[in-house]
Design a protein around this motif. Structure first.
Motif, PDB file in Angstrom:
ATOM      1  N   GLU A 239      -2.436  -1.952  -5.070  1.00 32.46           N
ATOM      2  CA  GLU A 239      -1.875  -2.472  -3.820  1.00 32.46           C
ATOM      3  C   GLU A 239      -1.313  -3.868  -4.083  1.00 32.46           C
ATOM      4  O   GLU A 239      -1.656  -4.522  -5.068  1.00 32.46           O
ATOM      5  CB  GLU A 239      -2.970  -2.564  -2.759  1.00 32.46           C
ATOM      6  N   ARG A 298      -7.285  -1.631  -4.838  1.00 28.62           N
ATOM      7  CA  ARG A 298      -7.091  -0.208  -4.734  1.00 28.62           C
ATOM      8  C   ARG A 298      -5.881   0.244  -5.531  1.00 28.62           C
ATOM      9  O   ARG A 298      -4.848  -0.399  -5.534  1.00 28.62           O
ATOM     10  CB  ARG A 298      -6.948   0.192  -3.270  1.00 28.62           C
TER      11      ARG A 298
ATOM     12  N   LEU B  56      -3.808  -0.471   9.031  1.00 30.04           N
ATOM     13  CA  LEU B  56      -4.640  -1.240   8.101  1.00 30.04           C
ATOM     14  C   LEU B  56      -5.191  -2.502   8.746  1.00 30.04           C
ATOM     15  O   LEU B  56      -4.468  -3.235   9.432  1.00 30.04           O
ATOM     16  CB  LEU B  56      -3.825  -1.607   6.860  1.00 30.04           C
ATOM     17  N   ASN B  64      -6.938  -3.883   3.777  1.00 29.88           N
ATOM     18  CA  ASN B  64      -6.373  -2.542   3.579  1.00 29.88           C
ATOM     19  C   ASN B  64      -7.334  -1.412   3.934  1.00 29.88           C
ATOM     20  O   ASN B  64      -7.329  -0.365   3.293  1.00 29.88           O
ATOM     21  CB  ASN B  64      -5.902  -2.372   2.124  1.00 29.88           C
ATOM     22  N   ARG B  65      -8.126  -1.634   4.981  1.00 28.41           N
ATOM     23  CA  ARG B  65      -9.020  -0.559   5.449  1.00 28.41           C
ATOM     24  C   ARG B  65      -8.274   0.222   6.534  1.00 28.41           C
ATOM     25  O   ARG B  65      -7.761  -0.369   7.483  1.00 28.41           O
ATOM     26  CB  ARG B  65     -10.298  -1.130   6.080  1.00 28.41           C
ATOM     27  N   GLN B  66      -8.220   1.523   6.380  1.00 29.62           N
ATOM     28  CA  GLN B  66      -7.585   2.334   7.413  1.00 29.62           C
ATOM     29  C   GLN B  66      -8.491   2.378   8.643  1.00 29.62           C
ATOM     30  O   GLN B  66      -9.591   2.913   8.595  1.00 29.62           O
ATOM     31  CB  GLN B  66      -7.352   3.755   6.891  1.00 29.62           C
TER      32      GLN B  66
ATOM     33  N   ASN C 395       2.079   2.982   0.337  1.00 29.84           N
ATOM     34  CA  ASN C 395       0.762   3.566   0.561  1.00 29.84           C
ATOM     35  C   ASN C 395       0.796   5.047   0.899  1.00 29.84           C
ATOM     36  O   ASN C 395      -0.045   5.806   0.436  1.00 29.84           O
ATOM     37  CB  ASN C 395       0.054   2.833   1.702  1.00 29.84           C
TER      38      ASN C 395
END
Lengths: 368, 90, 444
Positions: A239, A298, B56, B64-66, C395
């Motif tokens: 990322e 990530r 996010l 970047n946590r959904q 993403n």
């Protein structure tokens, strides 16, 4: 678009376009026959390094050739920028190779000493201790015992570079045929007559084969040995991050958009560019050993790409003995050599008096 | 069953066990979850099933946590994700 | 669930890898947690789904494991699955794999579609099912049965939508009518649809048809939707905007496995190639449900059974031929309504091939214009396009831009979409930390 030209360049990747660019800058007319979207295009899968360090340790002429290439890079890039306005994000402040084994680092420094001597002292590599490298790169920690540093190493956005080259060539009149794979060649006093799988016919005085792995099949059509084989390398991309790495290393670099790119592998698996769980784990593990904080990043995507490898890993520059006027240009370091492929190879291809001496890179060295 | 709470920016957001953070935020009328990296534009949930990555959030210090794939938990600290994320302490 | 239960009946050892914390997938999301009264608001099928979920949960045991919250990030042709639960990653080789990853809602790129408060209709439905919350004052835009289903569910929950903006035209109805076949499945489907429309009409929910050229402007949590309909330009205010233009198979895994796919002209998407029972183009890999081709939830149940039976046949278990035949016949009937629906609710050019200034890659914020330019500069296909524009590199790895890119390349190069191809999809299919990848436990 023209179907006759001074040169036909076969292959529109970084090598083909760099060569074409150089010829166009010399006022030559050039046709490029380029393959398809699904071909193994090494130009789309490379790491983006502009790199000298570690190359040609047993072949000083290759180290010298690479060194020349990176020194000419800034001019090359600003020329492209002037032509097209495309920013290729070249950063050339030096690069590292990290070591987590003191013996391995000592061995490497010994090799550098020998190389430096062979190059008459012109090899400005340095060694950094564990403390020094941690100061330069705060992300470094874990098991790193030191690093070697070469001041002209750097990185570039390889896709933007490709785009800039394509646009510059287009502006200079390149006839760029896409999706055209070479089928047949004939050669007579008028020059070369080439026909593609789709039936396109083109004519030229000279031909330069820059088709990467395609040289294996196409090389013999021109009387070349075409001794290239695929070598897979896998790359991980994380990322995006704000800037955390100051300089690139051979296996870890932060790209201009912010993602961190991590490599790599050297696998002999034939024409298979799949990514594998095992190698991804190994590559991730090695990166974390050097920079522990990378562990929490990530992975967003990965890829595998096939390097174009000659038997000794060095470039091949060869004029055909059976069809003079046909040239083979192949290497696995197309990004690094792009500048010199554009600026210097044309002199060799045009038979100039001041052409670089590329005899050491001919196919003759593979004669048993 | 009494609602539980997590923190979002300066607010307390209620949720029932089993709800995702995104669902709880939407229920509280909050649609702006983050700023994009390239254009610094506001975004919020789009698909609610973990496929679009637009929801996010910064949850308990991790970026970047959904939001739609993270079950809400009592005392969670949730913040809007800025255009530039940072590495945690590791 | 159906595939797993069928395999369990044959005494196979089965693992279900489920990204969600509860069984049910998207269509039966939260179905077993709701009380009957609440579930009924979502319809009879949903209630029945709850039963299936409970049945499945009861069957979990020695031979059937349900890995919940498991994000699968890699599947190989040899059956090696890598997945992550919490912060730990695992890898294990299985003898056979059934992909049942369902469908995605088709992207509807239009000006303002990336604004906060603009979601898919499916997203709203998930919100309703998991939090019993209806987005208020919603305007639903697009086409397809889900529009009516969710609108009626909103009515049931007491928060009616503001309006439905439907993109199908009179012509679409006429052409679709030629695809109607007189059988029970079709009839019951049409009756269900008519019932929903009646409810909406009774509640005086505003419906516009032949809608095109939609623009959304948003400020302070409120939206204004400008659109054309029947020759006039209209404007409508909304608290939320919900988009839906049908669904298409989620092909991330099937593409990453290098399975064969074919262009489905009627549904304007790539479908993985399967035989009638769900065998893919590679051995020991099967595809079931909407992920193999969109036919809806009821068809998916039969499809799950068929894929499991194919797997059993291929591993030389005894499978009752009569049951196979009957299930195949039942499954086939769902195709008859599909042709009608695909024609009636076909995606429209104004949102499949949007204007230059519309963002089509949400993740990397790439506009349609940038894509068209790159193609004109020589990008032959989606992969070169990825390289030149970053479209598809973000993403979501192409989930919400892939088909738009196919359409744009098709339009700019004058090629049929079938000849354009698709992104090369690679693992990780979902993002996963480097630490997890480095440390993954290999289960034997």
């Amino acid at each position: 678009m023209r179907t006759e030209a001074d040169f036909v360049v076969i292959g529109g990747g970084i090598v083909g376009l760099s060569v074409a660019h150089g010829l166009l800058c010399r006022g030559q007319s050039v046709i490029c026959l380029d393959g398809s979207d699904v071909d193994f295009r090494a130009s789309r899968g490379n790491f983006g390094l502009v790199w000298v360090q570690g190359k040609g340790l047993q072949a000083p002429h290759y180290a010298a050739w690479s060194q020349k290439a990176v020194r000419e890079y800034p001019d090359f890039v600003s020329g492209l920028r002037d032509d097209t306005g495309v920013e290729v994000s070249l950063q050339q402040n030096g690069g590292y190779e990290y070591f987590s084994d003191s013996d391995a680092m000592a061995e490497r420094l010994k090799q550098f000493k020998v190389l430096k001597k062979a190059l008459d002292g012109d090899y400005p590599v340095e060694a950094l201790s564990a403390d020094e490298i941690r100061k330069e790169e705060p992300m470094v920690g874990g098991q790193t015992v030191g690093a070697t540093f070469y001041p002209h190493d750097g990185h570039v956005n390889p896709l933007q570079l490709l785009q800039a080259l394509a646009e510059s060539c287009q502006k200079r009149g390149l006839a760029h045929y896409l999706g055209e794979r070479l089928l047949q060649v004939s050669h007579d006093q008028d020059g070369f007559h080439l026909k593609t799988e789709k039936g396109l016919e083109v004519q030229s005085a000279k031909v330069v084969l820059c088709a990467g792995l395609g040289a294996k099949v196409l090389g013999p059509l021109f009387g070349f040995k075409g001794l290239v084989r695929p070598q897979r390398g896998q790359v991980l991309v994380t990322e995006k991050m704000p800037p955390v790495l100051n300089r690139p290393s051979v296996t870890i670099r932060q790209v201009n958009e912010g993602a961190i790119q991590i490599g790599d592998s050297k696998e002999e698996v034939g024409f298979n560019d799949n990514e594998t769980q095992a190698q991804m784990a190994r590559i991730a593990g090695n990166a974390i050993k050097v920079m522990p904080k990378l562990g929490q990043l990530r992975l967003v995507r990965s890829w595998g790409a096939l390097r174009v490898m000659s038997p000794d890993g060095l470039p091949i520059y060869q004029q055909s003995k059976t069809m003079p006027g046909a040239f083979l240009v192949t290497c696995h370091s197309g990004i690094t050599l792009a500048a010199t492929h554009s600026r210097n190879l044309s002199r060799w291809l045009l038979g100039d008096a001041d052409a670089p001496d590329l005899g050491a890179f001919s196919e003759d060295r593979f004669n048993a | 069953m009494p609602d539980q709470f997590f923190h979002f920016e300066d607010e307390k957001v209620s949720f029932e066990p089993g709800m995702s953070v995104a669902a709880a935020l939407l229920r509280a009328g909050i649609v702006h979850f983050r700023q994009t990296q390239v254009g610094n534009l506001p975004r919020g949930p789009f698909c609610m099933m973990g496929a679009c990555f637009d929801c996010l959030l910064l949850i308990d210090g991790r970026p970047n946590r959904q939001g739609c794939m993270t079950p809400a938990a009592k005392g969670m600290v949730v913040k809007r994700q800025p255009a530039q994320t940072t590495l945690g302490a590791g | 669930m159906m595939a797993a239960l069928t395999l369990l009946e044959a005494d196979c050892e089965v693992t279900v890898m489920d990204e969600q914390p509860l069984a049910g997938g998207q269509i039966y999301r939260n179905a077993a947690r709701m009380d009957l009264q609440q579930a009924a608001m979502f319809g009879r099928d949903y209630v029945a789904g709850g039963d299936l979920v409970r049945h499945f949960r009861a069957a979990v045991g020695d031979r059937l494991s349900h890995e919940r919250g498991a994000t699968v990030w890699s599947v190989t042709q040899e059956g090696e699955i890598a997945w992550s639960v919490g912060e730990t990653s695992y890898s294990r080789r299985f003898d056979a794999v059934i992909l049942a990853t369902g469908a995605l809602e088709r992207a509807m790129p239009l000006p303002g579609w990336t604004n906060p408060g603009v979601m898919t209709v499916g997203a709203a439905q998930i919100l309703m099912k998991t939090a019993r919350h209806v987005p208020s004052d919603s305007v639903l835009i697009g086409s397809g049965p889900l529009l009516y289903l969710v609108a009626t569910q909103m009515l049931e929950m007491g928060v009616p939508p503001r309006a439905l903006l439907e993109t199908q035209t009179g012509f679409d109805y006429l052409r679709a009518a030629t695809k109607l076949r007189p059988n029970i499945t079709v009839l019951s489907y049409l009756l269900k649809g008519a019932g929903m429309l009646r409810k909406l009409s009774h509640a005086r929910i505003r419906r516009h048809t032949s809608v095109s050229d939609v623009r959304i402007s948003s400020e302070n949590g409120q939206h204004r939707v400008d659109f054309s309909s029947r020759g006039n330009r209209h404007s409508i205010n909304a608290g939320h905007v919900l988009l839906h233009a049908g669904v298409h198979p989620n092909i991330q895994f099937s593409q990453s496995l290098g399975l064969d796919h074919s262009w489905n002209e009627a549904n304007q998407c790539w479908d993985p190639d399967t035989d009638a029972m769900g065998r893919s183009s590679k051995p020991a890999i099967y595809i079931a449900g909407d992920g193999a081709g969109v036919l809806g939830a009821d068809a998916a149940k039969l499809s799950g059974q068929l894929a499991a039976m194919a797997l059993l046949q291929d591993r030389e278990y005894d499978v009752d031929a009569a049951v196979v035949a009957a299930t195949l016949a039942g499954h086939r009937r769902f195709r008859t309504i599909r042709a009608f629906l695909d024609r009636l609710y076909a995606p429209k050019a104004w949102h499949s091939k949007p204007d230059d200034d519309v963002i089509i890659c949400r993740c990397e914020e790439v506009t349609a214009g940038k894509v068209r330019d790159a193609v004109s500069l020589g990008c032959l296909g989606p992969n070169q396009l990825k390289a030149f524009s970053r479209c598809g590199m973000g993403n979501c790895q192409g989930r919400y831009c892939g088909l738009t890119v196919v359409n744009l390349i098709s339009e700019t190069r004058g090629l049929p979409p079938a000849d354009v191809g698709y992104y090369r999809i690679r693992s990780p299919i979902k993002p996963i930390t480097l630490q997890e990848i480095a440390n993954h436990d290999i289960i034997n």
